[in-house]
Design an enzyme around this catalytic site. Sequence first.
Site: not given
Ligand code: BES
Ligand code: ZN
Ligand code: MN
Length: 510
Positions: A274, A279, A286, A297, A356, A358, A360
């Site tokens: 990825k 992000d 966020k 990210d 968010d 994204e 996947r």
């Molecule tokens: N890049 C983030 C996950 C992340 C968070 C990585 C903090 C490193 C530190 C990912 O894209 C994300 O935003 N995931 C969300 C998913 C949710 C919206 C289902 C999350 O983990 O909150």
């Molecule tokens: Zn992300």
């Molecule tokens: Mn995200």
Amino acid sequence: MPASPADRLEITFASLKEKRAEVLGLVVGEGPQFPPIAKQLDDDGDGVLSRAVEAAAFKAKAKSSVEILAPTGLKEKRVVLIGSGDAEGAEENDWVMLGGVVGSKLGAANAKTASLVVEIDGEAKLPEHEVAAAIALGAYLRGYKFDKYITKKESDEDGAKDRRFVKLVVHCSDPKKAEKSFASRKAIGDGVMLARDLVNEPANVLGPVEFAERAEALKGVGVEVEVLDVKEIKKKKMGALLAVAQGSSRPARVVVMRWNGGKKSEAPIAFIGKGVVFDTGGISIKPSAGMEDMKGDMGGAACVVGLMYALAGRKAKVNAVGLIGCVENMPSGDAMRPGDIVTSMSGQTIEVLNTDAEGRLVLADVMHYAQERFEPQMMVDLATLTGAIMVALGKSYAGLFCNNDELAEGILGASEATGEKTWRMPLDKAFHKMIDSKNADVKNLGGRWGGACTAAAFLERFVLDKDTPWAHIDLAGTAMDAPKNEINQSWGSGWGVRLLDRLVADRYEG
Ligand code: BES
Ligand code: ZN
Ligand code: MN
């Protein structure tokens, strides 16, 4: 691409007889047990080392140390005794970690060059030249610093430029052999530091195009690299990846890296990363506190690039492909919306309930492409995919999801060997249920609980052939801002390069 940037610690090997630098490290066995050169110095200095050992109650336990400044009767400015602990029981990784301590202690000595003496008797598990090489790797990694944007370096102010630690000479009984052993470890070290550089680089400098360019530089070590631009990505119908990219003014890239070190007839192993260069969350934006961390990210993609570098650098006898999806997730008038339904390259439709989630979407298309094009014998994807994995495992374990017990054991074994820890998490029908959509084949959001597991289940839907061993590693906690250790003091850790290099070496090299 240069084998390593100019500011990497230079490491050379020399015999035990060769002249040593004024800053000197000595690896000392538990007890302490002085090796011959330490004994000699102790004699020359009328017991100056023994007295220091006694005064400090130094037992030479692993990673402990004693520093003796301006020892009377010796020409050295500083002698550092570094405990190896029980050499008999020490494995490769113990020596690497010890090397980190060596790098730290000798690096803090205000000298450009330092010498380290490694004399190990027959008791150790590893031969001495390998011990020396493993220690050297640890010191090499410990020497990493991301300070390219600091224009006023400390050294400029007090005129101490000359005191920056730039060279470590490792003295041992067979320096030729040690140097040879170090060559492959250096390639791994360079791969780790390449990954660190990519993660640390801010997103204004490292957009998707620039990321792809950095990956393209791997051509310099014999990796075949193709970069797909938006036109080609569209032609391949990667609708999920493109949906993420469409909100950003910076265009997406997909990079395909190939290292052919194995037999022609052998199917490759595939690594997919990825590469979200930043992000924001997109329209499901966020909160601003801590958002700066989202420059990391692309830690999964960075790991894949670093790994490909390492495999090529040490001429691994394996066919490996690395594929990364480089995009930026931004909110804008062109951004995807919650509720949008996109069609992935596999043909499966995805309802985007949270922009968010994204990563996947990006992986779904890159994984599909990797399988369709390369029919790999095994596939590992790496992604900073969920905050939930950190809730579950903290920041010193990455989450491992795997559809094949043998592959899972291989990865857990490599974790054991490298100290890059993984913990197996479940793949289960129950999580698939949570991502069934009313309006499309699947939705990108699983609800409140088990966020890392529903994300993994989502990816599982893009495994073409259920018999292909596949592992998903969620390194959100370990790729950045992870606990510092002997060999890493940097925000971007380069996590996963050593782990996967070991997996390849142990299980996939002919
Ligand atoms: N890049 C983030 C996950 C992340 C968070 C990585 C903090 C490193 C530190 C990912 O894209 C994300 O935003 N995931 C969300 C998913 C949710 C919206 C289902 C999350 O983990 O909150
Ligand atoms: Zn992300
Ligand atoms: Mn995200």
